[in-house]
Design a protein around this motif. Structure first.
Motif, PDB file in Angstrom:
ATOM      1  N   GLU A 167     -18.799  93.242  33.311  1.00 42.44           N
ATOM      2  CA  GLU A 167     -18.305  92.656  32.233  1.00 42.44           C
ATOM      3  C   GLU A 167     -16.981  91.503  32.713  1.00 42.44           C
ATOM      4  OE1 GLU A 167     -18.057  90.805  28.938  1.00 42.44           O
ATOM      5  OE2 GLU A 167     -19.242  92.524  29.250  1.00 42.44           O
ATOM      6  N   LYS A 168     -16.385  91.875  33.655  1.00 39.46           N
ATOM      7  CA  LYS A 168     -15.357  90.842  34.142  1.00 39.46           C
ATOM      8  C   LYS A 168     -16.181  89.668  34.673  1.00 39.46           C
ATOM      9  CE  LYS A 168     -10.964  90.988  36.494  1.00 39.46           C
ATOM     10  NZ  LYS A 168     -10.012  91.499  37.370  1.00 39.46           N
ATOM     11  N   ARG A 209     -17.604  87.374  32.237  1.00 37.41           N
ATOM     12  CA  ARG A 209     -16.527  86.634  31.668  1.00 37.41           C
ATOM     13  C   ARG A 209     -16.078  85.269  32.591  1.00 37.41           C
ATOM     14  NH1 ARG A 209     -11.796  90.195  30.479  1.00 37.41           N
ATOM     15  NH2 ARG A 209     -13.055  91.712  31.568  1.00 37.41           N
ATOM     16  N   ILE A 210     -15.963  85.792  33.967  1.00 36.64           N
ATOM     17  CA  ILE A 210     -15.685  84.542  34.727  1.00 36.64           C
ATOM     18  C   ILE A 210     -16.706  83.373  34.972  1.00 36.64           C
ATOM     19  CG2 ILE A 210     -16.191  85.799  36.886  1.00 36.64           C
ATOM     20  CD1 ILE A 210     -13.618  84.633  37.892  1.00 36.64           C
ATOM     21  N   VAL A 262     -16.397  96.130  35.976  1.00 32.98           N
ATOM     22  CA  VAL A 262     -16.793  94.816  37.005  1.00 32.98           C
ATOM     23  C   VAL A 262     -17.806  93.926  36.416  1.00 32.98           C
ATOM     24  CG1 VAL A 262     -17.316  94.272  39.214  1.00 32.98           C
ATOM     25  CG2 VAL A 262     -15.928  96.375  38.873  1.00 32.98           C
ATOM     26  N   LEU A 307     -12.066  99.065  35.168  1.00 35.14           N
ATOM     27  CA  LEU A 307     -12.295  97.864  35.112  1.00 35.14           C
ATOM     28  C   LEU A 307     -13.879  97.847  34.928  1.00 35.14           C
ATOM     29  CD1 LEU A 307     -10.260  95.706  37.161  1.00 35.14           C
ATOM     30  CD2 LEU A 307      -9.735  96.182  34.864  1.00 35.14           C
ATOM     31  N   LEU A 311     -16.005  90.104  43.033  1.00 35.14           N
ATOM     32  CA  LEU A 311     -16.631  91.105  42.045  1.00 35.14           C
ATOM     33  C   LEU A 311     -18.037  91.501  42.499  1.00 35.14           C
ATOM     34  CD1 LEU A 311     -15.146  89.069  38.867  1.00 35.14           C
ATOM     35  CD2 LEU A 311     -14.594  91.609  39.423  1.00 35.14           C
TER      36      LEU A 311
END
Length: 150
Positions: free
Chosen positions: A74-75, A78-79, A72, A70, A109
């Motif tokens: 980028e995640k 997004r969140i 992280v 993943l 994250l």
């Protein structure tokens, strides 16, 4: 027993036993005085995305899914784009406000990123407290968050 604790136990059982059926999970947990139903185990298996892989003796047993790499950062981006409300810096601290239910995910994250200027995070339901190592690190972290939001 909380779901997260039960699922942690299931993960440990998979790593130490060849579990072929859901009933095997139930029996192993009951041997540890943990009362659980097959239906609960079935839901956990689905949520944990467990898979069945071949045994040496032509049967199958449960296994953890292959790890996905993943991104992280980028995640987190997004969140934050979906749930971010505001952030403020004071001294070594940065507080991030988000929509309810997102604070712990954001904190997790950030912890995974292991940012050098961040000492630690505390995540609540809709708030994250980021403790930086210095006021300068807090300013750098604030810029990092602002860049993610662009």
């Amino acid at each position: 027993m909380r779901k997260v604790d039960r699922q942690r136990l299931l993960k440990n059982l998979i790593q130490t036993h060849e579990i072929e059926r859901q009933e095997d999970f139930v029996k192993l947990l009951q041997a540890e005085d943990i009362d659980v139903t097959q239906a609960t185990i079935s839901r956990d298996i689905k949520e944990m995305q467990l898979i069945k892989v071949p045994n040496a003796d032509e049967g199958y047993h449960y296994s953890l899914p292959p790890e996905k790499k993943l991104d992280v950062k980028e995640k987190l981006r997004r969140i934050l784009r979906d749930a971010y409300i505001t952030h403020k810096q004071q001294d070594y601290f940065v507080v991030i406000k988000a929509l309810p239910g997102n604070g712990t995910a954001i904190a997790n994250l950030l912890d995974q990123m292991q940012l050098s200027g961040v000492f630690g995070t505390i995540g609540g339901d809709d708030t994250v407290l980021v403790i930086c190592k210095s006021e300068e690190n807090a300013k750098q972290f604030t810029k990092f968050i602002e860049d993610l939001l662009k």
